[in-house]
Design a protein around this motif. Structure first.
Motif, mmCIF file in Angstrom:
data_model
loop_
_atom_site.group_PDB
_atom_site.id
_atom_site.type_symbol
_atom_site.label_atom_id
_atom_site.label_comp_id
_atom_site.label_asym_id
_atom_site.label_seq_id
_atom_site.Cartn_x
_atom_site.Cartn_y
_atom_site.Cartn_z
ATOM 1 N N HIS A 69 -42.140 3.597 80.314
ATOM 2 C CA HIS A 69 -41.113 3.278 81.314
ATOM 3 C C HIS A 69 -41.733 3.051 82.698
ATOM 4 N N ASP A 71 -42.116 0.464 84.500
ATOM 5 C CA ASP A 71 -41.375 -0.394 85.434
ATOM 6 C C ASP A 71 -40.250 0.363 86.130
ATOM 7 N N GLU A 72 -39.935 1.565 85.642
ATOM 8 C CA GLU A 72 -38.806 2.332 86.178
ATOM 9 C C GLU A 72 -39.237 3.488 87.081
ATOM 10 N N GLN A 121 -37.366 11.287 82.474
ATOM 11 C CA GLN A 121 -37.102 10.198 83.428
ATOM 12 C C GLN A 121 -36.278 10.707 84.609
ATOM 13 N N SER A 125 -37.360 10.883 88.564
ATOM 14 C CA SER A 125 -36.533 10.254 89.604
ATOM 15 C C SER A 125 -36.190 11.227 90.724
#
Length: 173
Positions: A69, A71-72, A121, A125
């Motif tokens: 992930h 790109d996130e 994730q 964040s």
């Protein structure tokens, strides 16, 4: 226009080099950091020594960058996670990321399972909302990476010859 992946891929190539067949390296024959066994699973029948730079780019994007992930998440963290996973394996790198998150004590402790799922994730964040959090996480991940390499050389003393290259990886930010 250069993407985060393109910049990270180029930096990875500088660490990995082009061709290697070091008898001390359990990976054996590698080109652009891709082992013969990995390449054969990805593209059976094509010899690893025939990989082009574009083949390597496609392989790393689909087999490493996307599943992590990258790109996130912020590019700095994406690069650290990407290059560590290429060297140590995806599960080991994600476990190290999860341990780094737990070290920072943000929210409930994560299960260190090597799976970059929704919970990991979300934790990334939350931590990376600020530059300070991002830098703390990257540094904690580098600490976990150091522990990984130190444990590896303790378990397999024949790997000590690679320590200088691993140290260079840790110095890259």
């Amino acid at each position: 226009m250069s993407t985060a992946f393109d910049r990270c891929f180029q930096a990875l190539l500088e660490l990995e080099g082009v061709w290697s067949n070091d008898p001390e390296d359990p990976g054996g024959k590698t080109k652009y950091g891709i082992t013969e066994a990995e390449w054969d699973r990805y593209r059976p029948g094509v010899p690893v020594q025939n990989i082009t730079i574009e083949d390597a780019r496609a392989y790393y994007r689909t087999e490493w960058w996307a599943p992590l992930h990258c790109d996130e998440i912020p590019t700095l963290l994406a690069y650290e996670l990407f290059e560590f996973s290429v060297n140590a394996g995806r599960a080991a790198a994600v476990k190290s990321l999860q341990s780094a998150i737990n070290f920072l004590e943000i929210g409930s402790p994560l299960v260190v399972d090597g799976v970059f799922g929704r919970i990991t994730q979300t934790a990334v964040s939350v931590i990376c909302r600020t530059r300070t959090g991002l830098l703390a996480l990257v540094r904690a991940l580098n600490g976990e990476q150091y522990i990984f390499y130190k444990d590896l050389t303790t378990r397999r003393p024949s790997m000590e010859g690679f320590a200088k290259g691993w140290t260079r990886r840790l110095a890259e930010l």
